[in-house]
Design an enzyme around this catalytic site. Structure first.
Site, mmCIF file in Angstrom:
data_model
loop_
_atom_site.group_PDB
_atom_site.id
_atom_site.type_symbol
_atom_site.label_atom_id
_atom_site.label_comp_id
_atom_site.label_asym_id
_atom_site.label_seq_id
_atom_site.Cartn_x
_atom_site.Cartn_y
_atom_site.Cartn_z
ATOM 1 N N GLU A 33 0.876 -1.164 0.000
ATOM 2 C CA GLU A 33 0.000 0.000 0.000
ATOM 3 C C GLU A 33 0.924 1.227 0.000
ATOM 4 O OE1 GLU A 33 -3.357 2.036 2.828
ATOM 5 O OE2 GLU A 33 -2.846 -0.053 3.216
ATOM 6 N N ARG A 257 4.539 -12.782 9.695
ATOM 7 C CA ARG A 257 5.231 -11.483 9.608
ATOM 8 C C ARG A 257 6.609 -11.609 10.229
ATOM 9 N NH1 ARG A 257 1.404 -7.448 8.737
ATOM 10 N NH2 ARG A 257 2.813 -5.700 8.919
ATOM 11 N N LYS A 267 4.460 0.865 9.199
ATOM 12 C CA LYS A 267 4.574 2.146 8.496
ATOM 13 C C LYS A 267 3.939 3.281 9.282
ATOM 14 C CE LYS A 267 3.041 0.189 4.776
ATOM 15 N NZ LYS A 267 2.447 -0.092 3.474
#
Ligand code: ATP
Ligand code: MG
Length: 553
Positions: A33, A257, A267
């Site tokens: 994203e 992850r 982020k």
């Protein structure tokens, strides 16, 4: 390294798929994203997705998941492309979920026509209240049984901008009693009158993640859509939508992850560090971003090696940042050019050296036969490190002390004859004699010494700035502590040495060159360098000083 290790679970699945003929080529994608810069966790996803199609026939797309118009920016798109390239990977196609807004809109109409989606008028709060709980079923919306015609007409009006934000949604008609909460009539589209970085003001309805991701995969005929574990509950909806839309059957696979300790890999949190100026920017050398690691002096090879070593797992765990540092140290040892830099100078005069100066030759890298050699000017006055001299040394001190001998790296053996002090008793100069027959590479003196010191000729030294970095956070997992994660920032994560003395070969250093400052660590030129003032970042120390500290307690 990758040849030695056994197959990971994704490689096993892919080898099976190729063997059975289910696929003849593999297509993966990396789907960021564009709402921030890539971090080390993303690097592991990049290495995984691109690594699989380097190993097996097929290719990888770079797809920007830009369905949320508010947080996405072109700056982020550009930085992501640069980082993926820098890591050493090439995508087949550059795609954007927003490229597919027309397809997705058509898919929505198809679901409406199959009576599998409806326009709902209830508010977000009402929807939440009617969702039920994992143990109790939800309630149907009063708008759930609208006719296909009415849904179609309303959805078109939503798209035409006739309704305000949040007033209506398009929902899938699945089952409000489903045990998977995500299957309880999930929202497919919401109204948002917002400007999009690529589609401008064309749309005022935007698809939700679940109604964009799998469909984009399908349009690109992604065979293995790899995401992180938190998307496991989404897989049922992913499959449902593909089945009902009767489109290419991509499959979702999940892996854990990857997070590293003493930093944050999110982020949103990294953005806070930037906007609140705890760091100088996304590429601050303390940041776990790809651009930060790059500026710090990490090599793409060392990051790929790190990702390869941590591998792919199904269970989440915290990876020790020491492993990342190990990987870069190992690579830099092989490729870094050796240079001498004195951080805290003590002047040393060689009283019997009568020449003006001479050029000594030294290898650029003893680990690399093809690394070449360089000239180092030697003269009567040199700097050594202040802590390489002791007036009253303990036993087994092999550096310089009154009456003791050491070798100057790539030069001569010297003997300390005299110590000069100022009024406060501080040593300001040491006077030595050198042994002319002891020159490195042509030593006929027969003397052997235990200590070798780095040094820089006083009149040739270039004054430079050095930036030393430590962990950004004081604790292993700042998000797991009480209060705000920023309370755990390490106040000593940056130390600046404004004036160190570098050998003249460093005057022509470039941004991409890597150096080992002998006995000091690995360094790289920083982009803050200006003509007349070199700035170097320490990438990593020579040995793991941190581990030693921890052991000491
Ligand atoms: P963040 O929370 O930092 O914003 P994200 O998952 O929202 O991370 P995306 O841009 O959506 O970021 O991620 C792009 C890809 O990178 C996704 O496939 C995601 O699963 C993967 N990814 C993100 N963070 C990690 C991580 N820590 N370890 C492994 N893969 C990750
Ligand atoms: Mg995300």
């Amino acid at each position: 390294m990758s040849e030695e290790r056994s197959l990971n679970f994704l490689e096993e699945i892919i080898e099976e798929d190729l063997k059975s003929g289910r696929y003849t080529r593999i297509i993966t994608r990396f789907p960021p994203e564009p709402n921030g810069y890539l971090h080390i966790g993303h690097a592991s996803s990049i290495c995984l997705n691109f690594g699989l199609t380097q190993k097996y026939p097929g290719y990888t797309n770079l797809r920007f998941d830009d369905t949320n118009p508010v947080t996405e920016e072109t700056e982020y798109v550009e930085s992501i492309k640069e980082d993926v390239k820098w890591l050493g990977f090439t995508w087949e196609n550059e795609r954007y979920a927003s490229d597919y807004f027309d397809n997705l809109y058509a898919f929505a109409l198809k679901l409406i026509d199959k009576n599998l989606a409806y326009v709902d008028d209830i508010t977000a709060d009402e929807m939440a209240a009617m969702k039920g709980t994992p143990t109790e079923p939800g309630k149907n919306s009063p708008y759930r049984d609208r006719s296909v015609e009415e849904n179609r007409a309303l959805f078109i009006r939503m798209k035409n901008g006739e309704f305000p934000d949040g007033s209506r949604t398009l929902r899938a008609k699945i089952d409000m009693a489903h045990i998977n909460m995500l299957m309880r009539d999930p929202i497919l589209y919401r109204i948002k009158h917002a400007h999009h970085h690529r589609t401008g003001d064309k749309w005022c309805i935007y698809p939700m993640y679940d109604f964009a991701h799998g469909q984009s995969d399908s349009i690109e005929e992604i065979t293995h859509s790899i995401c992180t574990m938190e998307f496991i509950p989404h897989r049922e909806l992913y499959d449902w939508l593909i089945e009902k839309l009767e489109i290419y059957p991509s499959h979702q696979y999940e892996f854990a992850r990857r997070n590293i300790n003493y930093t944050v890999t999110s982020k949103r949190k990294l953005l806070q560090l930037v906007t609140e100026k705890h760091v100088t920017g996304w590429d601050d050398p303390r940041m776990p971003t790809v651009s930060g690691l790059r500026r710090r002096g990490y090599t793409p090879h060392s990051i790929r090696e790190f990702c390869d070593r941590i591998g792919v797992a199904k269970r989440e765990n915290m990876v020790d940042v020491g492993l990342l540092e190990f990987c870069v140290r190992e690579h830099l040892n092989k490729i870094a050019l050796r240079r001498m830099v004195v951080f805290d100078p003590l002047k040393l005069v060689i009283t019997n050296y009568t020449q003006e100066e001479e050029m000594l030759l030294s290898e650029n890298n003893p680990e690399d036969e093809n690394g070449g050699v360089r000239d180092i000017p030697f003269s009567r006055e040199i700097y050594i490190e202040r802590d390489d001299f002791m007036e009253n040394p303990p036993k087994k001190y092999f550096r310089l002390a009154p009456g003791q001998m050491v070798r100057l790296k790539s030069a001569y053996i010297i003997k300390c004859e005299e110590v000069i002090k100022d009024q406060e008793g501080q040593v300001t100069e040491v006077r030595c004699t050198y042994i002319p027959e002891s020159r490195s590479g042509a030593d006929t003196s027969g003397i052997s010494v235990k200590g070798t010191l780095h040094w820089v000729s006083v009149k040739h030294a270039i004054r430079s700035e050095i930036r030393l970095y430590d962990r950004l956070f004081r604790v292993e997992d700042p998000t797991d502590e009480a209060g705000d994660f920023k309370e755990y920032l390490n106040p000593d994560s940056l130390q600046v040495l404004p004036e160190v003395y570098a050998e003249p070969a460093l005057a022509t250093a470039t941004l991409e060159e890597r150096f080992q400052f002998i006995r000091k660590g690995y360094f790289v030129l920083d982009r803050d360098t200006q003509s007349g003032k070199l700035v170097f970042n320490r990438t990593v120390g020579l040995k793991d000083a941190w581990a030693k500290e921890v052991k000491k307690g």
